[in-house]
Scaffold this motif. Structure first.
Motif, PDB file in Angstrom:
ATOM      1  N   ASP A 149     -48.167  -3.623 -10.514  1.00 40.86           N
ATOM      2  CA  ASP A 149     -48.647  -2.554  -9.632  1.00 40.86           C
ATOM      3  C   ASP A 149     -47.710  -2.304  -8.459  1.00 40.86           C
ATOM      4  OD1 ASP A 149     -50.917  -2.160 -11.151  1.00 40.86           O
ATOM      5  OD2 ASP A 149     -52.063  -3.688 -10.080  1.00 40.86           O
ATOM      6  N   GLY A 150     -46.640  -3.071  -8.370  1.00 42.43           N
ATOM      7  CA  GLY A 150     -45.738  -2.919  -7.236  1.00 42.43           C
ATOM      8  C   GLY A 150     -45.118  -1.535  -7.147  1.00 42.43           C
ATOM      9  N   GLN A 151     -44.775  -0.961  -8.319  1.00 39.48           N
ATOM     10  CA  GLN A 151     -44.167   0.369  -8.313  1.00 39.48           C
ATOM     11  C   GLN A 151     -45.165   1.418  -7.836  1.00 39.48           C
ATOM     12  OE1 GLN A 151     -42.608   1.594 -12.086  1.00 39.48           O
ATOM     13  NE2 GLN A 151     -41.614   3.424 -11.269  1.00 39.48           N
ATOM     14  N   VAL A 152     -46.416   1.272  -8.246  1.00 40.40           N
ATOM     15  CA  VAL A 152     -47.446   2.196  -7.787  1.00 40.40           C
ATOM     16  C   VAL A 152     -47.606   2.089  -6.276  1.00 40.40           C
ATOM     17  CG1 VAL A 152     -49.891   2.805  -7.938  1.00 40.40           C
ATOM     18  CG2 VAL A 152     -48.653   2.079  -9.987  1.00 40.40           C
ATOM     19  N   TRP A 153     -47.568   0.868  -5.762  1.00 47.21           N
ATOM     20  CA  TRP A 153     -47.691   0.652  -4.322  1.00 47.21           C
ATOM     21  C   TRP A 153     -46.552   1.320  -3.572  1.00 47.21           C
ATOM     22  CZ3 TRP A 153     -44.282  -2.710  -1.479  1.00 47.21           C
ATOM     23  CH2 TRP A 153     -44.584  -2.758  -0.116  1.00 47.21           C
ATOM     24  N   GLU A 154     -45.317   1.155  -4.067  1.00 49.92           N
ATOM     25  CA  GLU A 154     -44.160   1.754  -3.404  1.00 49.92           C
ATOM     26  C   GLU A 154     -44.245   3.284  -3.429  1.00 49.92           C
ATOM     27  OE1 GLU A 154     -41.849   0.465  -1.645  1.00 49.92           O
ATOM     28  OE2 GLU A 154     -42.330  -1.644  -2.001  1.00 49.92           O
ATOM     29  N   GLN A 155     -44.646   3.843  -4.563  1.00 49.81           N
ATOM     30  CA  GLN A 155     -44.748   5.294  -4.662  1.00 49.81           C
ATOM     31  C   GLN A 155     -45.859   5.832  -3.763  1.00 49.81           C
ATOM     32  OE1 GLN A 155     -45.319   5.512  -8.914  1.00 49.81           O
ATOM     33  NE2 GLN A 155     -43.150   5.981  -9.292  1.00 49.81           N
ATOM     34  N   VAL A 189     -55.840  11.448  -2.635  1.00 52.30           N
ATOM     35  CA  VAL A 189     -55.454  10.099  -3.073  1.00 52.30           C
ATOM     36  C   VAL A 189     -56.109   9.049  -2.189  1.00 52.30           C
ATOM     37  CG1 VAL A 189     -53.523   8.484  -3.304  1.00 52.30           C
ATOM     38  CG2 VAL A 189     -53.280  10.852  -4.080  1.00 52.30           C
ATOM     39  N   ASP A 190     -56.699   8.068  -2.818  1.00 55.51           N
ATOM     40  CA  ASP A 190     -57.273   6.932  -2.105  1.00 55.51           C
ATOM     41  C   ASP A 190     -56.246   5.798  -2.123  1.00 55.51           C
ATOM     42  OD1 ASP A 190     -58.693   4.866  -1.023  1.00 55.51           O
ATOM     43  OD2 ASP A 190     -60.235   4.807  -2.589  1.00 55.51           O
ATOM     44  N   PRO A 191     -55.663   5.439  -0.975  1.00 58.50           N
ATOM     45  CA  PRO A 191     -54.630   4.394  -0.971  1.00 58.50           C
ATOM     46  C   PRO A 191     -55.105   3.053  -1.526  1.00 58.50           C
ATOM     47  CG  PRO A 191     -54.685   5.562   1.120  1.00 58.50           C
ATOM     48  CD  PRO A 191     -55.900   6.002   0.361  1.00 58.50           C
ATOM     49  N   SER A 192     -56.419   2.798  -1.470  1.00 60.92           N
ATOM     50  CA  SER A 192     -56.922   1.528  -1.989  1.00 60.92           C
ATOM     51  C   SER A 192     -57.042   1.536  -3.511  1.00 60.92           C
ATOM     52  CB  SER A 192     -58.283   1.217  -1.370  1.00 60.92           C
ATOM     53  OG  SER A 192     -59.240   2.195  -1.762  1.00 60.92           O
ATOM     54  N   ASP A 193     -57.045   2.710  -4.097  1.00 57.43           N
ATOM     55  CA  ASP A 193     -57.143   2.815  -5.556  1.00 57.43           C
ATOM     56  C   ASP A 193     -56.449   4.099  -6.006  1.00 57.43           C
ATOM     57  OD1 ASP A 193     -57.815   2.298  -8.175  1.00 57.43           O
ATOM     58  OD2 ASP A 193     -59.819   3.183  -8.015  1.00 57.43           O
ATOM     59  N   HIS A 205     -54.369   6.966  -7.976  1.00 52.59           N
ATOM     60  CA  HIS A 205     -54.166   7.367  -9.370  1.00 52.59           C
ATOM     61  C   HIS A 205     -52.678   7.609  -9.565  1.00 52.59           C
ATOM     62  CE1 HIS A 205     -54.350   9.498 -13.150  1.00 52.59           C
ATOM     63  NE2 HIS A 205     -55.664   9.255 -13.238  1.00 52.59           N
ATOM     64  N   PRO A 206     -52.004   6.840 -10.419  1.00 57.58           N
ATOM     65  CA  PRO A 206     -50.548   6.954 -10.556  1.00 57.58           C
ATOM     66  C   PRO A 206     -50.077   8.359 -10.885  1.00 57.58           C
ATOM     67  CG  PRO A 206     -51.329   4.987 -11.657  1.00 57.58           C
ATOM     68  CD  PRO A 206     -52.549   5.765 -11.254  1.00 57.58           C
ATOM     69  N   LEU A 232     -51.401  11.266 -10.129  1.00 57.72           N
ATOM     70  CA  LEU A 232     -51.480  12.137  -8.960  1.00 57.72           C
ATOM     71  C   LEU A 232     -50.339  11.856  -7.990  1.00 57.72           C
ATOM     72  CD1 LEU A 232     -55.320  12.191  -8.155  1.00 57.72           C
ATOM     73  CD2 LEU A 232     -53.930  14.009  -9.169  1.00 57.72           C
ATOM     74  N   VAL A 233     -50.069  10.573  -7.769  1.00 60.30           N
ATOM     75  CA  VAL A 233     -49.000  10.180  -6.841  1.00 60.30           C
ATOM     76  C   VAL A 233     -47.655  10.699  -7.344  1.00 60.30           C
ATOM     77  CG1 VAL A 233     -47.744   8.238  -5.836  1.00 60.30           C
ATOM     78  CG2 VAL A 233     -50.245   8.161  -5.986  1.00 60.30           C
ATOM     79  N   ILE A 234     -47.385  10.504  -8.629  1.00 59.94           N
ATOM     80  CA  ILE A 234     -46.109  10.947  -9.197  1.00 59.94           C
ATOM     81  C   ILE A 234     -45.975  12.460  -9.134  1.00 59.94           C
ATOM     82  CG2 ILE A 234     -44.785  11.110 -11.335  1.00 59.94           C
ATOM     83  CD1 ILE A 234     -45.827   8.333 -12.062  1.00 59.94           C
ATOM     84  N   THR A 235     -47.068  13.188  -9.410  1.00 56.88           N
ATOM     85  CA  THR A 235     -47.031  14.651  -9.349  1.00 56.88           C
ATOM     86  C   THR A 235     -46.704  15.133  -7.940  1.00 56.88           C
ATOM     87  OG1 THR A 235     -48.644  14.839 -11.150  1.00 56.88           O
ATOM     88  CG2 THR A 235     -48.369  16.756  -9.709  1.00 56.88           C
ATOM     89  N   ALA A 236     -47.310  14.505  -6.945  1.00 55.22           N
ATOM     90  CA  ALA A 236     -47.056  14.893  -5.553  1.00 55.22           C
ATOM     91  C   ALA A 236     -45.618  14.604  -5.161  1.00 55.22           C
ATOM     92  CB  ALA A 236     -48.021  14.168  -4.620  1.00 55.22           C
ATOM     93  N   LEU A 237     -45.106  13.452  -5.564  1.00 56.62           N
ATOM     94  CA  LEU A 237     -43.736  13.092  -5.206  1.00 56.62           C
ATOM     95  C   LEU A 237     -42.724  14.007  -5.892  1.00 56.62           C
ATOM     96  CD1 LEU A 237     -43.865   9.182  -5.223  1.00 56.62           C
ATOM     97  CD2 LEU A 237     -43.798  10.715  -3.253  1.00 56.62           C
ATOM     98  N   ARG A 238     -42.997  14.385  -7.124  1.00 51.47           N
ATOM     99  CA  ARG A 238     -42.096  15.300  -7.813  1.00 51.47           C
ATOM    100  C   ARG A 238     -42.083  16.661  -7.129  1.00 51.47           C
ATOM    101  NH1 ARG A 238     -43.482  13.934 -14.202  1.00 51.47           N
ATOM    102  NH2 ARG A 238     -42.218  12.017 -14.326  1.00 51.47           N
ATOM    103  N   ALA A 239     -43.237  17.092  -6.653  1.00 48.77           N
ATOM    104  CA  ALA A 239     -43.294  18.362  -5.921  1.00 48.77           C
ATOM    105  C   ALA A 239     -42.470  18.287  -4.642  1.00 48.77           C
ATOM    106  CB  ALA A 239     -44.748  18.703  -5.601  1.00 48.77           C
ATOM    107  N   LEU A 240     -42.561  17.161  -3.931  1.00 45.57           N
ATOM    108  CA  LEU A 240     -41.781  16.992  -2.699  1.00 45.57           C
ATOM    109  C   LEU A 240     -40.283  16.935  -2.997  1.00 45.57           C
ATOM    110  CD1 LEU A 240     -43.914  14.409  -0.664  1.00 45.57           C
ATOM    111  CD2 LEU A 240     -43.701  16.873  -0.286  1.00 45.57           C
TER     112      LEU A 240
END
Length: 278
Positions: free
Chosen positions: A26-32, A117-121, A123-124, A126-134
């Motif tokens: 889960d480390g990669q999810v945490w970093e993203q 996005v809930d930082p405690s849980d 969704h990978p 959603l996070v990846i989609t947002a980062l790709r948009a940025l």
């Protein structure tokens, strides 16, 4: 108006505590997720974003792919690294408007996703989609900057006879250009070059004026220091030497007059202790 969207404080103790539970796979999810939450997402809002606008990726890709097809009119006598920066062609009004709209839409989309996005849980997906948009928004922003570098060079050259060096002027001009890309509202119907030209010119004028003022103050301070050093050394400053010489010449002149004439001159011009009698 600039709208900044931030649903979470990435530096708050509670958020950092929730991040800390990620480890291993889960480390990669945490970093993203951490990167998304820490991103400074600012954009120009538009009513179209709230309705049916879904982006124009194909048209944007076509524009971005054609930017280096023609170098256009590159300013003369530039070093190779600056000439390379000026290699992108200029955008027409419709292309420019499209790129600005797409850049701001992508930021808007990323901000909306982050808010869900809930930082405690997290969704990978959603996070990846947002980062790709940025990331895509940053690519468009950089392209908009590159297409207007020659404008920054041209304005910096107009101030080249100032106390500032050309490198200093160009550095500040590009900084203002980058800031202007983030602040420009293409929906108002103006060309970006008009907006950026005014912003860069005002900034460089203030910079040159302030530099000249500081140099003038330093020159005055240096002259004051030299004057004080002259006094400490025991020699008379120029103004004092002038009056000393003038008094000496006057005394020489008075010595050529007889006693009565000297008395009249002294009384008439209040020389020494003599005053005219009324």
């Amino acid at each position: 108006m600039i709208q900044a969207v931030a649903s979470h404080d990435p530096q708050s103790p509670s958020t950092l505590h929730r991040f800390s539970r990620f480890s291993g796979a889960d480390g990669q999810v945490w970093e993203q997720t951490k990167r998304l939450m820490a991103a400074d997402i600012t954009y120009i809002p538009s009513e179209t974003f709230e309705r049916s606008y879904t982006g124009e990726a194909a048209q944007v890709d076509a524009i971005l792919g054609s930017l280096e097809e023609s170098s256009g009119s590159i300013p003369r006598n530039l070093p190779p690294h600056l000439a390379a920066l000026c290699g992108y062609r200029l955008l027409d009004a419709s292309e420019e408007s499209l790129l600005f709209r797409e850049m701001n839409f992508l930021k808007y989309r990323a901000a909306r996703i982050r808010a869900s996005v809930d930082p405690s849980d997290p969704h990978p997906d959603l996070v990846i989609t947002a980062l790709r948009a940025l990331d895509r928004a940053s690519l468009i922003r950089d392209s908009l900057i590159r297409t207007n570098i020659r404008l920054a060079v041209s304005i910096a050259r107009r101030f080249s006879d100032s106390p500032c060096s050309f490198d200093e002027l160009l550095s500040e001009a590009i900084f203002v250009l980058m800031y202007s890309v983030e602040k420009f509202d293409s929906g108002r119907g103006f060309r970006f070059s008009t907006y950026a030209y005014r912003a860069i010119s005002r900034h460089l004028y203030r910079m040159v004026t302030e530099t000249a003022r500081q140099e003038s103050r330093m020159t005055r301070d240096a002259e004051d220091w030299a004057f004080e050093e002259t006094l400490v050394a025991g020699s008379s400053p120029p103004a004092e030497r002038f009056w000393t010489q003038l008094r000496g010449n006057l005394n020489d002149f008075l010595q050529k007059l007889d006693r009565r004439e000297r008395f009249v001159v002294r009384c008439r011009y209040a020389l020494g202790n003599h005053r005219t009698v009324k």
